[in-house]
Design an enzyme around this catalytic site. Sequence first.
Site, PDB file in Angstrom:
ATOM      1  N   LYS A  55       0.842  -1.202   0.000  1.00 21.32           N
ATOM      2  CA  LYS A  55       0.000   0.000   0.000  1.00 21.32           C
ATOM      3  C   LYS A  55       0.878   1.253   0.000  1.00 21.32           C
ATOM      4  O   LYS A  55       0.620   2.207  -0.734  1.00 21.32           O
ATOM      5  CB  LYS A  55      -0.942  -0.024   1.216  1.00 21.32           C
ATOM      6  CG  LYS A  55      -2.030  -1.087   1.066  1.00 21.32           C
ATOM      7  CD  LYS A  55      -2.781  -1.391   2.358  1.00 21.32           C
ATOM      8  CE  LYS A  55      -3.706  -2.601   2.136  1.00 21.32           C
ATOM      9  NZ  LYS A  55      -4.359  -3.075   3.347  1.00 21.32           N
ATOM     10  N   GLN A  99      -4.868  -1.855   9.591  1.00 23.80           N
ATOM     11  CA  GLN A  99      -4.664  -3.177   8.983  1.00 23.80           C
ATOM     12  C   GLN A  99      -5.164  -4.274   9.916  1.00 23.80           C
ATOM     13  O   GLN A  99      -4.793  -4.319  11.088  1.00 23.80           O
ATOM     14  CB  GLN A  99      -3.163  -3.365   8.678  1.00 23.80           C
ATOM     15  CG  GLN A  99      -2.840  -4.647   7.951  1.00 23.80           C
ATOM     16  CD  GLN A  99      -3.408  -4.686   6.528  1.00 23.80           C
ATOM     17  OE1 GLN A  99      -3.337  -3.716   5.799  1.00 23.80           O
ATOM     18  NE2 GLN A  99      -3.989  -5.818   6.153  1.00 23.80           N
ATOM     19  N   ASP A 122     -11.289   2.263   3.938  1.00 18.55           N
ATOM     20  CA  ASP A 122     -11.648   0.849   3.779  1.00 18.55           C
ATOM     21  C   ASP A 122     -13.160   0.682   3.624  1.00 18.55           C
ATOM     22  O   ASP A 122     -13.624  -0.389   3.236  1.00 18.55           O
ATOM     23  CB  ASP A 122     -11.185   0.041   5.003  1.00 18.55           C
ATOM     24  CG  ASP A 122      -9.928  -0.772   4.717  1.00 18.55           C
ATOM     25  OD1 ASP A 122      -9.623  -1.000   3.524  1.00 18.55           O
ATOM     26  OD2 ASP A 122      -9.259  -1.184   5.688  1.00 18.55           O
TER      27      ASP A 122
END
Length: 308
Positions: A55, A99, A122
């Site tokens: 990322k 994460q 997200d």
Amino acid sequence: MTDQDKLLDGNRTAAAIRADVAAEVATLRGAGITPRLDVVLAGDDPASRVYVGSKAKACGELGIESHTHELPAAVTQRELEVLVDQLNADREVDGILVQLPLPAGRDSHAVLDRIDPAKDVDGFHPHNVGLLQQGRPGLVPCTPAGVMELLRREGIEVAGRRVVVVGRSDIVGKPMAMMLLHAHATVTICHSRTRDLAAVARQAEILVAAAGRLALIGADHVAEGAVVVDVGVHRVEDRATVERLFPGNAKKLGTFESRGAVLAGDVDFTAVAPRASRITPVPGGVGPLTIAMLMANTVRAARRRRGV
Ligand code: NAP
């Protein structure tokens, strides 16, 4: 149509999305705005570390500023929540990504629910889940958004078609089904309690597999001419399984010899490809789209927050 023509190439679509995002970032930077993504990495899960590294790399390539906040596995719930609060309050931060999985014993819902929905790249915050449900603009989960983008850019009509989604997770299956519904598909969602999965899946003109079960979808699950999208990713480390899934496939066996493993999906590609009209490979299908859409979401969040 050759097998090569059938492939729904995720790398190609991801490159196109990235090019669009890079152009948008360049325009924003020209106006003095640098989109910024902050990633929270708690603990020492090796796969998470690889994902976070990918990322950060993608951000660098597209001109997005990125910061990774590494925390030890012993980090407390309170410390995680304080960090999220700080990132929420930081006006320079456009996107926050925590994460998963968090270290054992931490309450990931409590952490994710604390993220400012405007920075929730997200798309997991209940506020954004609700907006998606209602078909209102918000930030949406990257993997299903990537599948929608793949279908759109490959010219695959969704409206009016029968679509079956196998899997009902909050991350993939449910938002996938909702996005397809808003795109006017007739959607069926399957899960581990579905009776006669093959019979239901065979109804699909477009079949999306997101069950997290290696090669669950075989030829008898797929109608002739269906479009098949495989979200599953599995690392296959045993030779007999590689030989069973990819008989006579010298390339896969070569990869296995050199790397000790190959990637495969929820779809038994060898068995299904001859029946499908279009099909995503694993790797090189849905995988690359997820990060591309994360970049797109970060720019979207930056634009919305900054009113440009
Ligand atoms: P998950 O949370 O484990 O959910 C799996 C879903 O599949 C559940 O709803 C489960 O049903 C259903 N299921 C399991 N076995 C089934 C069976 N035999 N028949 C029918 N349905 C079954 O997994 P996930 O997070 O959604 O991920 C799914 C897959 O996508 C995994 O392989 C994951 O690695 C992959 N993935 C890939 C990307 C990417 O970027 N390419 C991103 C995210 C996930 P129940 O609800 O009844 O348990």
